[in-house]
Design a protein around this motif. Sequence first.
Motif, mmCIF file in Angstrom:
data_model
loop_
_atom_site.group_PDB
_atom_site.id
_atom_site.type_symbol
_atom_site.label_atom_id
_atom_site.label_comp_id
_atom_site.label_asym_id
_atom_site.label_seq_id
_atom_site.Cartn_x
_atom_site.Cartn_y
_atom_site.Cartn_z
ATOM 1 N N ALA A 1 0.815 -1.216 0.000
ATOM 2 C CA ALA A 1 0.000 0.000 0.000
ATOM 3 C C ALA A 1 0.843 1.258 0.000
ATOM 4 C CB ALA A 1 -0.940 -0.006 1.201
ATOM 5 N N THR A 2 2.112 1.154 0.384
ATOM 6 C CA THR A 2 2.982 2.333 0.359
ATOM 7 C C THR A 2 3.247 2.808 -1.066
ATOM 8 O OG1 THR A 2 5.009 0.981 0.373
ATOM 9 C CG2 THR A 2 4.119 1.658 2.515
ATOM 10 N N PHE A 3 2.944 1.963 -2.075
ATOM 11 C CA PHE A 3 3.077 2.368 -3.471
ATOM 12 C C PHE A 3 1.858 3.163 -3.943
ATOM 13 C CE2 PHE A 3 6.052 -1.114 -3.159
ATOM 14 C CZ PHE A 3 7.088 -0.756 -4.010
ATOM 15 N N GLY A 4 0.769 3.114 -3.173
ATOM 16 C CA GLY A 4 -0.440 3.842 -3.544
ATOM 17 C C GLY A 4 -1.547 2.937 -4.043
ATOM 18 N N MET B 1 3.837 5.982 -5.543
ATOM 19 C CA MET B 1 3.669 7.056 -4.563
ATOM 20 C C MET B 1 4.549 6.878 -3.333
ATOM 21 S SD MET B 1 -0.477 7.650 -4.814
ATOM 22 C CE MET B 1 -0.419 9.102 -3.753
ATOM 23 N N LYS B 2 5.499 5.938 -3.381
ATOM 24 C CA LYS B 2 6.430 5.788 -2.265
ATOM 25 C C LYS B 2 7.296 7.040 -2.137
ATOM 26 C CE LYS B 2 8.562 2.042 -1.086
ATOM 27 N NZ LYS B 2 7.893 1.638 0.165
ATOM 28 N N ILE B 3 7.641 7.388 -0.916
ATOM 29 C CA ILE B 3 8.492 8.555 -0.686
ATOM 30 C C ILE B 3 9.849 8.361 -1.352
ATOM 31 C CG2 ILE B 3 9.718 9.867 1.097
ATOM 32 C CD1 ILE B 3 7.351 9.387 2.938
ATOM 33 N N ASP B 4 10.387 7.144 -1.262
ATOM 34 C CA ASP B 4 11.670 6.820 -1.876
ATOM 35 C C ASP B 4 11.450 6.014 -3.149
ATOM 36 O OD1 ASP B 4 10.581 4.807 -0.397
ATOM 37 O OD2 ASP B 4 12.371 4.387 0.796
ATOM 38 N N ALA B 5 10.638 6.576 -4.060
ATOM 39 C CA ALA B 5 10.234 5.868 -5.273
ATOM 40 C C ALA B 5 11.422 5.500 -6.159
ATOM 41 C CB ALA B 5 9.236 6.714 -6.063
ATOM 42 N N ALA B 6 12.442 6.366 -6.189
ATOM 43 C CA ALA B 6 13.596 6.083 -7.045
ATOM 44 C C ALA B 6 14.338 4.835 -6.587
ATOM 45 C CB ALA B 6 14.538 7.284 -7.050
ATOM 46 N N GLU B 7 14.341 4.605 -5.282
ATOM 47 C CA GLU B 7 15.042 3.444 -4.724
ATOM 48 C C GLU B 7 14.233 2.165 -4.876
ATOM 49 O OE1 GLU B 7 17.212 2.149 -0.507
ATOM 50 O OE2 GLU B 7 16.149 4.063 -0.674
ATOM 51 N N PHE B 8 12.894 2.304 -4.916
ATOM 52 C CA PHE B 8 11.996 1.143 -5.027
ATOM 53 C C PHE B 8 11.047 1.338 -6.200
ATOM 54 C CE2 PHE B 8 13.196 1.502 -0.556
ATOM 55 C CZ PHE B 8 13.674 0.231 -0.300
ATOM 56 N N LEU C 1 8.334 0.903 -9.089
ATOM 57 C CA LEU C 1 7.062 0.183 -9.080
ATOM 58 C C LEU C 1 7.200 -1.198 -9.703
ATOM 59 C CD1 LEU C 1 4.013 0.660 -8.375
ATOM 60 C CD2 LEU C 1 3.715 1.289 -10.771
ATOM 61 N N PHE C 2 7.860 -1.240 -10.856
ATOM 62 C CA PHE C 2 8.166 -2.519 -11.496
ATOM 63 C C PHE C 2 9.661 -2.762 -11.368
ATOM 64 C CE2 PHE C 2 9.385 -5.374 -14.851
ATOM 65 C CZ PHE C 2 8.332 -6.288 -14.886
ATOM 66 N N PRO C 3 10.090 -3.836 -10.736
ATOM 67 C CA PRO C 3 9.307 -5.006 -10.321
ATOM 68 C C PRO C 3 9.031 -5.085 -8.825
ATOM 69 C CG PRO C 3 11.608 -5.585 -10.410
ATOM 70 C CD PRO C 3 11.544 -4.112 -10.700
ATOM 71 N N VAL C 4 9.402 -4.047 -8.036
ATOM 72 C CA VAL C 4 9.386 -4.190 -6.574
ATOM 73 C C VAL C 4 7.984 -4.458 -6.022
ATOM 74 C CG1 VAL C 4 9.958 -3.090 -4.384
ATOM 75 C CG2 VAL C 4 11.449 -2.758 -6.361
ATOM 76 N N LEU C 5 6.967 -3.746 -6.539
ATOM 77 C CA LEU C 5 5.600 -3.983 -6.056
ATOM 78 C C LEU C 5 5.199 -5.441 -6.245
ATOM 79 C CD1 LEU C 5 2.767 -3.133 -5.063
ATOM 80 C CD2 LEU C 5 2.241 -2.512 -7.436
ATOM 81 N N PHE C 6 5.584 -6.030 -7.376
ATOM 82 C CA PHE C 6 5.170 -7.385 -7.722
ATOM 83 C C PHE C 6 5.914 -8.440 -6.910
ATOM 84 C CE2 PHE C 6 4.506 -4.485 -11.169
ATOM 85 C CZ PHE C 6 3.236 -4.792 -11.630
ATOM 86 N N ILE C 7 7.028 -8.043 -6.313
ATOM 87 C CA ILE C 7 7.744 -8.922 -5.399
ATOM 88 C C ILE C 7 7.215 -8.737 -3.983
ATOM 89 C CG2 ILE C 7 9.990 -9.429 -4.361
ATOM 90 C CD1 ILE C 7 9.898 -10.403 -7.181
#
Length: 478
Positions: free
Chosen positions: A74-77, A221-228, A230-236
């Motif tokens: 949910a931290t991704f939005g 929408m993560k605060i540290d979006a560049a580090e995490f 969306l693809f592929p981190v959300l899917f993991i």
Amino acid sequence: MITFLICLMLLIASYFTYGKYVERMFGAKKEHEVPSKTHFDGVDYIPMPMWKTFLIQFLNIAGLGPIFGAVLGATFGPVVFLWITLGGIFIGAVQDYASGMMSIAHKGLSFPEIVGIYLGKNFKQFMRVFTVFLMVLVGAVFMVGPAGLIAGFTQTDFKLWIGIIIVYYIVATLLPIDKIIGRVYPVFGFALLFMALALLGVLIFGHYVIPELSSETFRNMKIDAAEFPLFPVLFITVACGAVSGFHATQSPLMARCVTSEMQGRPVFFGAMIVESIVALIWAAIAMAFFNGVEGLNLALREHSNNAAWGVSLIANTTLGQLGAILALLGVVFAPITSGDTAFRSARLIVADFMGMEQKSLRKRLYICIPLFIAGFGITLINFDVIWRYFAWANQTLAAISLWAVTMYLVSKRKNFYLSFFPAILMTLIVCTYLFTGKEMFALSYNAGLWLGGAITAAVTTLMILLIHKYRKYDPAAF
């Protein structure tokens, strides 16, 4: 609220629509024989009523996943709603149903043996080692997490609780499946469902605002979006609740206990859909409780991204004393139950490839003792490190299982696209994460994406060639 409700309705409707279609593709028939009757052994092959196999399957595949993973996802939005819904329907539920029905068709075989039938003997050898390792890893993860929480709650020694949980694991793994798992797990499964329904009531009738998916929020929408990314981190991050390779190892446990192939849709497909609903609820309440995605990110950052802290606070605040009890069940006992079935699955996988019958307690001990020694050794490693590698290995297994399902459907002259495109997506996810993940090769995002795409293209090409080869064979040979 509108996005959330639409996703909720889609998940429910999928059971009666897409679930029926998948069931038809696999040719489930009431008159077909099932392993619980043809291979009854009083230990692992035992007929059980459908309500019980459903609750056991749900608890087996749930654990911490649809709660912790959803909160972190949910931290991704609000985009997490799409992955949970579409992933749960078109990937997770298909994989879980397929792995269960393929096991039934092959007399209750564990999944590595089934993979070997459709992807070849060499791949079977790899899957035997890889899957047993993953099962022991799962068991260790679900020892360390609960032991740490109980030690914190009671101010007692962490190692003491590791020892107690291992003793329980040994007993639960060795005893016939209807003695502890068949009696206790349905209670815990019901508790997880009740907590999710209670939180659903809070969302609908409370004063919480669930962020909507729109052109502005359809992003990372993560605060540290560049580090995490969306693809592929959300899917993991969000595995259980969308798709998890671990599930493919658990479905054969209940494939040995269902009393009819027609129970496959409620037990395998249905349990996955329910898990997706639970994940959807937890993702929504996490964003709503902390007044939006930014609030959730800030709150978790202050507590070292500790999802257990967030889950306990949400449950205690919204549900009061009942919430505290249910949260304890969710974050402590649910993962323990998934851990012991992971070890049980490992025992059966080893027994299958060694051809060792499991009626004898002595022979069950021969397999279990080394597994538990290995599991205890893994608990001595830093938990964060264990969890990161587990997450990647878990989704890698999902990609492999989907390719095996594809070959099975090809051999039966059925619509293999049900799993073909999901298999490509999961392969791209795990290959990209392999190169970009901080604990992996940690390459630049663009380089990792190109390399992941190249490997995915190569794997897909090889599988297309294998599909062409399979389609020349007589389906009856499989």
